[in-house]
Scaffold this motif. Structure first.
Motif, mmCIF file in Angstrom:
data_model
loop_
_atom_site.group_PDB
_atom_site.id
_atom_site.type_symbol
_atom_site.label_atom_id
_atom_site.label_comp_id
_atom_site.label_asym_id
_atom_site.label_seq_id
_atom_site.Cartn_x
_atom_site.Cartn_y
_atom_site.Cartn_z
ATOM 1 N N LYS A 40 10.445 8.447 10.404
ATOM 2 C CA LYS A 40 11.638 9.134 9.900
ATOM 3 C C LYS A 40 11.270 10.420 9.150
ATOM 4 C CE LYS A 40 14.531 5.049 9.634
ATOM 5 N NZ LYS A 40 15.396 4.221 8.800
ATOM 6 N N ASN A 41 10.482 11.258 9.786
ATOM 7 C CA ASN A 41 10.073 12.560 9.257
ATOM 8 C C ASN A 41 9.222 12.492 7.987
ATOM 9 O OD1 ASN A 41 11.413 13.938 11.349
ATOM 10 N ND2 ASN A 41 13.351 13.778 10.250
ATOM 11 N N THR A 42 8.681 11.335 7.682
ATOM 12 C CA THR A 42 7.783 11.196 6.541
ATOM 13 C C THR A 42 6.421 10.757 7.066
ATOM 14 O OG1 THR A 42 9.606 10.554 5.092
ATOM 15 C CG2 THR A 42 7.389 10.036 4.335
ATOM 16 N N SER A 43 5.383 11.515 6.720
ATOM 17 C CA SER A 43 4.038 11.203 7.182
ATOM 18 C C SER A 43 3.288 10.371 6.150
ATOM 19 C CB SER A 43 3.263 12.482 7.455
ATOM 20 O OG SER A 43 3.859 13.181 8.528
ATOM 21 N N HIS A 44 2.544 9.408 6.644
ATOM 22 C CA HIS A 44 1.758 8.511 5.800
ATOM 23 C C HIS A 44 0.327 8.489 6.331
ATOM 24 C CE1 HIS A 44 5.494 6.848 4.142
ATOM 25 N NE2 HIS A 44 5.936 6.847 5.382
ATOM 26 N N ARG A 45 -0.650 8.669 5.458
ATOM 27 C CA ARG A 45 -2.062 8.581 5.840
ATOM 28 C C ARG A 45 -2.479 7.122 5.642
ATOM 29 N NH1 ARG A 45 -5.264 11.232 8.988
ATOM 30 N NH2 ARG A 45 -4.361 13.140 8.174
ATOM 31 N N ALA A 46 -2.654 6.404 6.747
ATOM 32 C CA ALA A 46 -2.984 4.979 6.708
ATOM 33 C C ALA A 46 -4.395 4.769 7.246
ATOM 34 C CB ALA A 46 -1.959 4.189 7.504
ATOM 35 N N ASN A 47 -4.879 3.550 7.137
ATOM 36 C CA ASN A 47 -6.263 3.216 7.428
ATOM 37 C C ASN A 47 -6.397 2.242 8.588
ATOM 38 O OD1 ASN A 47 -7.651 4.405 4.869
ATOM 39 N ND2 ASN A 47 -5.845 3.315 4.130
ATOM 40 N N ALA A 48 -7.304 2.568 9.501
ATOM 41 C CA ALA A 48 -7.673 1.650 10.576
ATOM 42 C C ALA A 48 -9.023 1.066 10.180
ATOM 43 C CB ALA A 48 -7.755 2.394 11.895
ATOM 44 N N CYS A 49 -8.968 -0.072 9.502
ATOM 45 C CA CYS A 49 -10.162 -0.674 8.926
ATOM 46 C C CYS A 49 -9.884 -2.155 8.680
ATOM 47 C CB CYS A 49 -10.495 0.019 7.601
ATOM 48 S SG CYS A 49 -11.989 -0.564 6.790
ATOM 49 N N PRO A 50 -10.841 -3.023 8.966
ATOM 50 C CA PRO A 50 -10.637 -4.439 8.669
ATOM 51 C C PRO A 50 -10.424 -4.688 7.168
ATOM 52 C CG PRO A 50 -12.499 -4.156 10.139
ATOM 53 C CD PRO A 50 -12.118 -2.793 9.642
ATOM 54 N N ILE A 51 -9.810 -5.811 6.882
ATOM 55 C CA ILE A 51 -9.485 -6.208 5.515
ATOM 56 C C ILE A 51 -10.303 -7.450 5.148
ATOM 57 C CG2 ILE A 51 -7.630 -7.116 4.032
ATOM 58 C CD1 ILE A 51 -7.260 -4.174 4.782
ATOM 59 N N LEU A 52 -10.879 -7.427 3.957
ATOM 60 C CA LEU A 52 -11.558 -8.598 3.399
ATOM 61 C C LEU A 52 -10.668 -9.163 2.299
ATOM 62 C CD1 LEU A 52 -15.169 -7.169 3.033
ATOM 63 C CD2 LEU A 52 -14.280 -8.623 4.864
ATOM 64 N N ALA A 53 -10.484 -10.477 2.296
ATOM 65 C CA ALA A 53 -9.614 -11.084 1.290
ATOM 66 C C ALA A 53 -10.188 -12.413 0.832
ATOM 67 C CB ALA A 53 -8.218 -11.301 1.868
ATOM 68 N N ARG A 54 -9.873 -12.751 -0.419
ATOM 69 C CA ARG A 54 -10.237 -14.063 -0.938
ATOM 70 C C ARG A 54 -9.105 -14.566 -1.832
ATOM 71 N NH1 ARG A 54 -13.610 -10.655 -3.956
ATOM 72 N NH2 ARG A 54 -13.229 -10.805 -6.185
ATOM 73 N N GLY A 55 -8.998 -15.861 -1.884
ATOM 74 C CA GLY A 55 -7.949 -16.543 -2.637
ATOM 75 C C GLY A 55 -7.846 -17.952 -2.084
ATOM 76 N N SER A 56 -6.775 -18.631 -2.370
ATOM 77 C CA SER A 56 -6.601 -19.974 -1.831
ATOM 78 C C SER A 56 -6.313 -19.896 -0.330
ATOM 79 C CB SER A 56 -5.453 -20.694 -2.542
ATOM 80 O OG SER A 56 -4.210 -20.098 -2.189
ATOM 81 N N ALA A 57 -6.482 -21.006 0.356
ATOM 82 C CA ALA A 57 -6.174 -21.050 1.789
ATOM 83 C C ALA A 57 -4.712 -20.688 2.035
ATOM 84 C CB ALA A 57 -6.483 -22.442 2.349
ATOM 85 N N GLU A 58 -3.829 -21.090 1.121
ATOM 86 C CA GLU A 58 -2.405 -20.787 1.272
ATOM 87 C C GLU A 58 -2.134 -19.288 1.137
ATOM 88 O OE1 GLU A 58 -3.577 -23.192 -0.851
ATOM 89 O OE2 GLU A 58 -3.137 -24.855 0.479
ATOM 90 N N THR A 59 -2.829 -18.637 0.208
ATOM 91 C CA THR A 59 -2.606 -17.194 0.055
ATOM 92 C C THR A 59 -3.197 -16.422 1.234
ATOM 93 O OG1 THR A 59 -4.552 -16.900 -1.372
ATOM 94 C CG2 THR A 59 -2.436 -17.283 -2.464
ATOM 95 N N MET A 60 -4.271 -16.922 1.841
ATOM 96 C CA MET A 60 -4.839 -16.271 3.029
ATOM 97 C C MET A 60 -3.868 -16.372 4.204
ATOM 98 S SD MET A 60 -7.706 -14.946 2.046
ATOM 99 C CE MET A 60 -6.733 -14.662 0.564
ATOM 100 N N ARG A 61 -3.231 -17.534 4.366
ATOM 101 C CA ARG A 61 -2.224 -17.689 5.424
ATOM 102 C C ARG A 61 -1.041 -16.765 5.171
ATOM 103 N NH1 ARG A 61 -4.057 -23.043 5.333
ATOM 104 N NH2 ARG A 61 -2.537 -23.757 3.825
ATOM 105 N N PHE A 62 -0.622 -16.671 3.914
ATOM 106 C CA PHE A 62 0.496 -15.802 3.557
ATOM 107 C C PHE A 62 0.165 -14.346 3.882
ATOM 108 C CE2 PHE A 62 3.024 -13.312 0.512
ATOM 109 C CZ PHE A 62 4.291 -13.808 0.758
ATOM 110 N N LEU A 63 -1.034 -13.913 3.535
ATOM 111 C CA LEU A 63 -1.467 -12.544 3.832
ATOM 112 C C LEU A 63 -1.423 -12.285 5.329
ATOM 113 C CD1 LEU A 63 -2.759 -9.803 3.099
ATOM 114 C CD2 LEU A 63 -4.970 -10.962 3.064
#
Length: 121
Positions: A81-104
């Protein structure tokens, strides 16, 4: 939903947007190689977990960040919608409970996930 355990490496299926709001009302888009990007991803994830009713100890244990050891990381300019965003093409590393990993995995990483950013596989 896969069982990720308490830490996971996710492949970005769409660009991941990490941003902070500036005092002047603007936004700064953060790159995968900036540690502030990890802080932004973690902050957004904790906000989503809070809204979803996760326990405070699970929320505090969550950390989300970019995989800086990935040699193919890059940024991509995405316009919505005419707004530019500089985003990243890169894997994500995460840690937390198994439930929070599923949520992510289900809700995505970073900002504007409802607009297609941050899908994970």
């Amino acid at each position: 939903v896969p069982d990720f355990g308490d830490q996971a490496r996710f492949i970005a299926a769409s660009p991941v947007l990490a941003r902070v709001h500036r005092p002047d009302g603007g936004q700064t888009h953060l790159r995968y190689d900036d540690p502030a990007g990890d802080e932004a991803l973690t902050r957004v994830m904790r906000t989503k977990l809070t809204a979803a009713g996760f326990a405070a100890d699970e929320i505090a244990a969550v950390h989300v960040g970019f995989d800086r050891e990935y040699s193919g990381a890059k940024t991509k300019l995405v316009t919505i919608k005419n707004t530019s965003h500089r985003a990243n093409a890169c894997p994500i590393l995460a840690r937390g409970s198994a439930e929070t990993m599923r949520f992510l995995w289900l809700v995505g990483a970073g900002s504007l996930t409802g607009s297609g950013f941050g899908a994970l596989k």
